[in-house]
Design an enzyme around this catalytic site. Structure first.
Site, PDB file in Angstrom:
ATOM      1  N   LYS A 116       0.807  -1.220   0.000  1.00 17.64           N
ATOM      2  CA  LYS A 116       0.000   0.000   0.000  1.00 17.64           C
ATOM      3  C   LYS A 116       0.843   1.274   0.000  1.00 17.64           C
ATOM      4  O   LYS A 116       0.416   2.310  -0.511  1.00 17.64           O
ATOM      5  CB  LYS A 116      -0.961  -0.010   1.188  1.00 17.64           C
ATOM      6  N   GLY A 164      -8.489  -5.515   1.191  1.00 10.49           N
ATOM      7  CA  GLY A 164      -9.874  -5.872   1.453  1.00 10.49           C
ATOM      8  C   GLY A 164     -10.381  -5.463   2.815  1.00 10.49           C
ATOM      9  O   GLY A 164     -11.292  -6.089   3.356  1.00 10.49           O
ATOM     10  N   GLY A 165      -9.784  -4.421   3.415  1.00 10.01           N
ATOM     11  CA  GLY A 165     -10.241  -3.950   4.715  1.00 10.01           C
ATOM     12  C   GLY A 165      -9.641  -4.677   5.898  1.00 10.01           C
ATOM     13  O   GLY A 165      -9.893  -4.324   7.048  1.00 10.01           O
ATOM     14  N   HIS A 208     -17.389   4.765  -0.127  1.00 12.32           N
ATOM     15  CA  HIS A 208     -16.360   3.909  -0.718  1.00 12.32           C
ATOM     16  C   HIS A 208     -16.822   3.586  -2.138  1.00 12.32           C
ATOM     17  O   HIS A 208     -17.786   2.844  -2.329  1.00 12.32           O
ATOM     18  CB  HIS A 208     -16.224   2.632   0.118  1.00 12.32           C
ATOM     19  N   GLU A 289      -6.844   1.940  -2.796  1.00 13.16           N
ATOM     20  CA  GLU A 289      -6.002   0.826  -3.204  1.00 13.16           C
ATOM     21  C   GLU A 289      -6.397   0.366  -4.598  1.00 13.16           C
ATOM     22  O   GLU A 289      -7.452   0.751  -5.113  1.00 13.16           O
ATOM     23  CB  GLU A 289      -6.123  -0.346  -2.224  1.00 13.16           C
ATOM     24  N   ARG A 293      -7.161  -8.149  -9.410  1.00 16.97           N
ATOM     25  CA  ARG A 293      -7.901  -9.398  -9.606  1.00 16.97           C
ATOM     26  C   ARG A 293      -9.335  -9.032  -9.903  1.00 16.97           C
ATOM     27  O   ARG A 293      -9.719  -7.863  -9.888  1.00 16.97           O
ATOM     28  CB  ARG A 293      -7.851 -10.240  -8.324  1.00 16.97           C
ATOM     29  N   ARG A 337     -24.503  -9.562  -0.596  1.00 14.74           N
ATOM     30  CA  ARG A 337     -23.690 -10.719  -0.230  1.00 14.74           C
ATOM     31  C   ARG A 337     -24.426 -11.536   0.834  1.00 14.74           C
ATOM     32  O   ARG A 337     -24.721 -11.029   1.930  1.00 14.74           O
ATOM     33  CB  ARG A 337     -22.327 -10.277   0.300  1.00 14.74           C
TER      34      ARG A 337
END
Length: 450
Positions: A116, A164-165, A208, A289, A293, A337
């Site tokens: 990062k 991914g947090g 976000h 970030e 992928r 999700r």
């Protein structure tokens, strides 16, 4: 185009990749652990190879074993999906060194974006906005107090090698700094093998928002619109939608252009995502970030663009991407999700699935990795499926989503479907006026959830 492909993953993303490959006439090989011997992705593939015991460290994270499986089955390419080894540059290099095609960007790009600190420095050098923060790893010395004060409170402590947090902690004043740094270092070392940390300004309230890109072999960087991923728990996304319901046109255009610059800065090739924190009130955004992928939430982009992103990945890897062009997104799409977890405390809830009934109808898509009779173990992420909805506009999509959630039946285990239904009917989500902390408004206070 490749005629054979190994999918180095499990669950819903493995099933989803296998289905696109089958449509393209590509033979697929699945890999599986002891726990996944009868899993859905294993049954849908043309062939399957056992790679180890149930813990991910003994199966899905064993790169050399997966490469050996690919060679033994004679495949031409390896698709890593998301998670596990998908952003591991050493695994990507192993695949390439074995003479196989890697469905993803070059290992050097994965490495550059995986750190990062180097990523934010590179983005800043190429005109992509970044927040106030550290350009080098945070030292484990008293000087860190002065560095934190210079960044300004509240601030975010991040693992330099995380994603991914995972490994993120908010610090609101100097009294909490030392403890947060110690916890973050220990967690980063355990999760990512590196204790390196960085500090960044914490923006609140913020949305976000991320931009999907495709880097083509001719050097073009295509942008495929944005996704709003602000509904989160513990910095993990729960609901995503496209387009963002609160993004001014000029801000959107600036984010798309910044994403093109981000991709060009590393000569990006393949599908990737550039993530931002957005202060809509100030009409500003900063780089968060870049994910090298395919994303969990890629279906919402597919639904508004008509582009199969897995197919696009394969076309790019096979150098058959000349017909790909930048689309104009239309309509509205939302992804929910579905997790095997307590809908109040949001803790994993493994067990055996007794009944599994997926909703059907216009504008409804379910990307699932389980079915009735399957066991959900504690070895892997509790994501069961993704309920994806699209419509001509957001109102239509919301109406379809309510009906779909009501008819999605999973018994034998606890799921977060009740929480998703409450979210869907909340004033902040219905209006589109939400941010990364909005979900907390629906949850009980910590004392009442014990």
């Amino acid at each position: 185009m490749f005629t054979s492909l190994l999918v180095a993953n499990r669950g819903e993303i493995a099933v989803r990749i296998i289905r696109t490959a089958r449509r393209l006439g590509i033979r697929t090989v699945a890999v599986y652990s002891d726990a996944d011997r009868h899993a859905r992705h294993v049954l849908e593939a043309d062939d399957a190879v056992h790679i180890g015991a149930s813990p991910a460290s003994e199966s899905y994270l064993r790169g050399s074993t997966i490469v050996a499986a690919a060679l033994s089955t004679g495949v031409q390419a390896v698709h890593p999906g998301y998670g596990f080894l998908s952003e591991n540059p050493d695994f990507a290099r192993q695949v390439l060194d074995a003479g196989l095609a890697w469905i993803g960007p070059d290992p050097e790009v994965i490495a550059a974006m995986g750190d990062k600190i180097s990523a934010r420095n590179l983005m800043a050098a190429n005109g992509v906005p970044v927040s106030r923060g550290t350009a080098t790893p945070v030292p484990d010395t008293p000087a860190v107090r002065d560095i934190a004060a210079d960044v300004g409170y509240p601030l975010m402590v991040k693992a330099a090698g995380g994603g991914g947090g995972i490994g993120m902690t908010v610090v609101r004043d100097e009294t909490a700094l030392a403890g947060a740094l110690e916890t973050a270092r220990n967690r980063a070392l355990r999760m990512f093998g590196s204790a390196a940390l960085l500090l960044e300004q914490y923006i609140e309230p913020a949305r976000h928002v991320e931009v999907q890109i495709l880097g083509l072999n001719d050097g073009r960087i295509l942008t495929l619109g944005e996704r709003d991923c602000s509904i989160q728990r513990r910095f993990q996304k729960v609901i995503e939608e496209s387009p963002c319901p609160a993004l001014p046109t000029d801000l959107r255009e600036r984010m798309l252009e910044a994403s093109r610059r981000a991709g060009a800065a590393v000569s990006y090739r393949g599908a990737g995502t550039v993530e931002y924190l957005v202060d809509v009130a100030r009409n500003e955004f900063v780089f968060l970030e870049m994910n090298t992928r395919i994303q969990v939430e890629h279906p919402v982009t597919e639904l508004v663009t008509g582009i199969d992103l897995v197919e696009a990945q394969l076309l790019i890897a096979a150098s058959e991407d000349t017909a790909l062009c930048e689309p104009i997104p239309t309509g509205h799409a939302i992804e929910f999700r579905i997790y095997a977890e307590d809908p109040i405390r949001m803790l994993p809830a493994p067990g055996d699935i007794e009944r599994w009934t997926e909703p059907t109808g216009p504008g409804i898509r379910v990307d699932g990795g389980y079915r009735a009779g399957d066991s959900v173990t504690s070895h892997y992420d509790p994501l069961l499926a993704k309920l994806c909805i699209n419509g001509a506009d957001r109102g239509v999509a919301l109406d379809r989503a309510r009906a779909a959630l009501d008819s999605f039946v999973v018994t034998g285990i606890r799921t977060n479907i009740p929480l998703l239904s409450r979210l869907l009917d909340s004033d902040f989500f219905t209006s589109g006026d939400y941010h990364t902390q909005s979900l907390k408004d629906l949850l009980p206070a910590p004392e009442s959830s014990r």
